[in-house]
Design a protein around this motif. Structure first.
Motif, mmCIF file in Angstrom:
data_model
loop_
_atom_site.group_PDB
_atom_site.id
_atom_site.type_symbol
_atom_site.label_atom_id
_atom_site.label_comp_id
_atom_site.label_asym_id
_atom_site.label_seq_id
_atom_site.Cartn_x
_atom_site.Cartn_y
_atom_site.Cartn_z
ATOM 1 N N UNK A 152 -17.594 20.606 -12.129
ATOM 2 C CA UNK A 152 -16.893 20.206 -10.902
ATOM 3 C C UNK A 152 -16.573 21.419 -10.036
ATOM 4 N N UNK A 153 -16.062 22.480 -10.648
ATOM 5 C CA UNK A 153 -15.537 23.605 -9.885
ATOM 6 C C UNK A 153 -16.567 24.518 -9.271
ATOM 7 N N UNK A 154 -17.630 24.826 -9.998
ATOM 8 C CA UNK A 154 -18.636 25.768 -9.469
ATOM 9 C C UNK A 154 -19.371 25.175 -8.266
ATOM 10 N N UNK A 155 -19.991 23.978 -8.370
ATOM 11 C CA UNK A 155 -20.657 23.409 -7.185
ATOM 12 C C UNK A 155 -19.683 23.122 -6.042
ATOM 13 N N UNK A 156 -18.460 22.666 -6.384
ATOM 14 C CA UNK A 156 -17.486 22.339 -5.344
ATOM 15 C C UNK A 156 -17.102 23.548 -4.519
ATOM 16 N N UNK A 157 -16.755 24.644 -5.191
ATOM 17 C CA UNK A 157 -16.371 25.853 -4.455
ATOM 18 C C UNK A 157 -17.550 26.468 -3.716
ATOM 19 N N UNK A 158 -18.737 26.411 -4.314
ATOM 20 C CA UNK A 158 -19.924 26.914 -3.615
ATOM 21 C C UNK A 158 -20.188 26.102 -2.349
ATOM 22 N N UNK A 159 -20.006 24.785 -2.437
ATOM 23 C CA UNK A 159 -20.214 23.926 -1.266
ATOM 24 C C UNK A 159 -19.239 24.279 -0.150
ATOM 25 N N UNK B 52 -8.961 29.439 3.789
ATOM 26 C CA UNK B 52 -9.560 28.467 2.872
ATOM 27 C C UNK B 52 -10.850 29.024 2.279
ATOM 28 N N UNK B 53 -11.652 29.719 3.083
ATOM 29 C CA UNK B 53 -12.875 30.340 2.575
ATOM 30 C C UNK B 53 -12.550 31.367 1.494
ATOM 31 N N UNK B 54 -11.553 32.187 1.735
ATOM 32 C CA UNK B 54 -11.141 33.188 0.756
ATOM 33 C C UNK B 54 -10.599 32.510 -0.501
ATOM 34 N N UNK B 55 -9.878 31.415 -0.323
ATOM 35 C CA UNK B 55 -9.338 30.657 -1.457
ATOM 36 C C UNK B 55 -10.475 30.090 -2.308
ATOM 37 N N UNK B 56 -11.509 29.576 -1.659
ATOM 38 C CA UNK B 56 -12.654 29.034 -2.399
ATOM 39 C C UNK B 56 -13.369 30.128 -3.184
ATOM 40 N N UNK B 57 -13.464 31.322 -2.612
ATOM 41 C CA UNK B 57 -14.092 32.448 -3.325
ATOM 42 C C UNK B 57 -13.279 32.820 -4.568
ATOM 43 N N UNK B 58 -11.951 32.870 -4.425
ATOM 44 C CA UNK B 58 -11.099 33.181 -5.569
ATOM 45 C C UNK B 58 -11.202 32.095 -6.640
ATOM 46 N N UNK C 121 -15.963 30.265 -12.501
ATOM 47 C CA UNK C 121 -17.213 30.864 -12.945
ATOM 48 C C UNK C 121 -17.030 31.871 -14.061
ATOM 49 N N UNK C 122 -16.051 32.751 -13.907
ATOM 50 C CA UNK C 122 -15.872 33.817 -14.890
ATOM 51 C C UNK C 122 -15.226 33.286 -16.166
ATOM 52 N N UNK C 123 -14.236 32.422 -16.033
ATOM 53 C CA UNK C 123 -13.504 31.976 -17.213
ATOM 54 C C UNK C 123 -14.127 30.735 -17.845
ATOM 55 N N UNK C 124 -14.222 29.656 -17.073
ATOM 56 C CA UNK C 124 -14.658 28.381 -17.651
ATOM 57 C C UNK C 124 -16.130 28.410 -18.060
ATOM 58 N N UNK D 143 -9.334 21.822 -6.376
ATOM 59 C CA UNK D 143 -8.984 22.135 -4.989
ATOM 60 C C UNK D 143 -10.167 22.007 -4.023
ATOM 61 N N UNK D 144 -11.411 22.387 -4.405
ATOM 62 C CA UNK D 144 -12.508 22.168 -3.449
ATOM 63 C C UNK D 144 -12.751 20.693 -3.156
ATOM 64 N N UNK D 145 -12.447 19.821 -4.123
ATOM 65 C CA UNK D 145 -12.587 18.382 -3.882
ATOM 66 C C UNK D 145 -11.617 17.945 -2.788
ATOM 67 N N UNK D 146 -10.369 18.432 -2.869
ATOM 68 C CA UNK D 146 -9.378 18.127 -1.841
ATOM 69 C C UNK D 146 -9.832 18.660 -0.487
ATOM 70 N N UNK D 147 -10.370 19.882 -0.484
ATOM 71 C CA UNK D 147 -10.818 20.501 0.771
ATOM 72 C C UNK D 147 -11.980 19.719 1.376
#
Length: 321
Positions: free
Chosen positions: A18-25, A47-53, A59-62, A287-291
């Motif tokens: 969910x998180x990797x494709x969502x934030x990349x999108x 918001x762009x900076x938030x998505x990168x974080x 990506x790094x942890x999960x 959070x990217x889903x909400x965005x």
């Protein structure tokens, strides 16, 4: 494979999917917006900076936890543990503070023109790059302990006193006092922006209520102002949704963290650490889903990108050979 490792791997896999494709999108949508309009509004840049974080968090942890749980990769040596925990803590803290900056900036958007708060909002927008730099420096410095005290599980177990078991790594503190001091610093780092963004969100809700009453008559007589007011309200409600998501998930995370600091055992269970990582990473994944759902700039460009591909394929198939 033990059932515990399988369950852990599936949980982290769900966050990764969910998180990797969502934030990349979200990142690609704003980069496309930047390419088309040559400029990003301050709120969009945040918001762009938030998505990168958040992408770094997931990506790094999960992703790495997923690979390790399914024994697909072995990267958790001493160096791997130090790097992963350092990047995770830095990006996690950055995500927290950026959520606060977004909520504070959005609350200032309701300030009347010419007021002191409107001037502060303009200053934040003008020096936004310096705000990002300051947050990077702050979060990086507060994560230095991860480099000093993180080790792999292959280390001598006799050295693990006053430590935290994070399944594939240990965070080993030299004394109980240093563990509690580091833990208190992390709790403060999370609670301060949590309190500030909660206040900012309450201000947004109050102003939204007052604003909706004030512009009710204007919307009936001026359709353009009505559309502008509705767009402003959608953006504010999206920010409140993000803050609510953060407060709930990180509230659980910090509650578990306080438990690890107060438990009498010298080494806390990896289950507690897994739960902490899961709930804190859940914000980065959701959070990217909400965005995407709430931000018309993002979902509009994503729809265009999806629809453009079939059109191009149809044009290619109809072209003469």
């Amino acid at each position: 494979m033990p059932s515990e490792e399988f369950v852990r791997g599936m949980l982290y896999l769900s966050l990764t999917v969910v998180g990797v494709p969502g934030n990349i999108a979200v990142i690609l949508a704003f980069l496309l917006l930047l390419y088309q309009e040559k400029l990003l509004l301050p709120a969009d840049a945040i918001v762009l900076h938030l998505a990168c974080a958040n992408l770094l968090v997931v990506g790094v942890r999960c992703l790495l936890e997923t690979l390790a749980s399914f024994h697909l990769a072995d990267i958790f040596g001493d160096v791997g543990c130090k790097a992963v925990i350092f990047i995770y803590r830095t990006s996690r803290s950055l995500s927290i503070w950026l959520t606060f900056v977004l909520s504070a900036y959005q609350s200032l958007s309701f300030a009347p023109p010419g007021s002191r708060w409107a001037t502060i909002r303009a200053m934040v927008a003008h020096y936004l790059g310096f705000v990002f730099l300051f947050l990077w420096l702050l979060t990086t410095n507060m994560s230095v302990a991860a480099i000093l005290f993180s080790f792999s599980t292959q280390n001598d177990s006799s050295l693990i006193n006053h430590g935290i078991n994070v399944q594939f790594c240990y965070v080993h503190f030299p004394s109980k006092l240093s563990k509690q001091a580091n833990g208190a610093a992390q709790v403060t780092r999370d609670v301060v922006p949590m309190a500030l963004m909660t206040v900012a969100s309450l201000i947004i809700l109050v102003l939204l209520y007052k604003h909706s009453r004030q512009v009710k008559g204007i919307r009936n007589s001026n359709a353009g102002s009505g559309r502008s007011g509705r767009a402003e309200q959608r953006a504010a409600k999206a920010v409140v949704a993000l803050v609510t998501l953060y407060v709930v998930l990180y509230g659980v995370d910090n509650g578990l963290w306080v438990y690890t600091l107060t438990v009498r055992r010298t080494m806390t269970s990896s289950l507690i650490s897994d739960l902490r990582i899961f709930f804190s990473s859940l914000y980065a994944a959701l959070s990217p889903v909400v965005i995407i759902v709430s931000n018309r700039k993002v979902n509009g460009r994503l729809r265009c990108a999806v629809q453009e591909k079939p059109i191009q394929e149809k044009t290619t198939s109809l072209s003469p050979t």
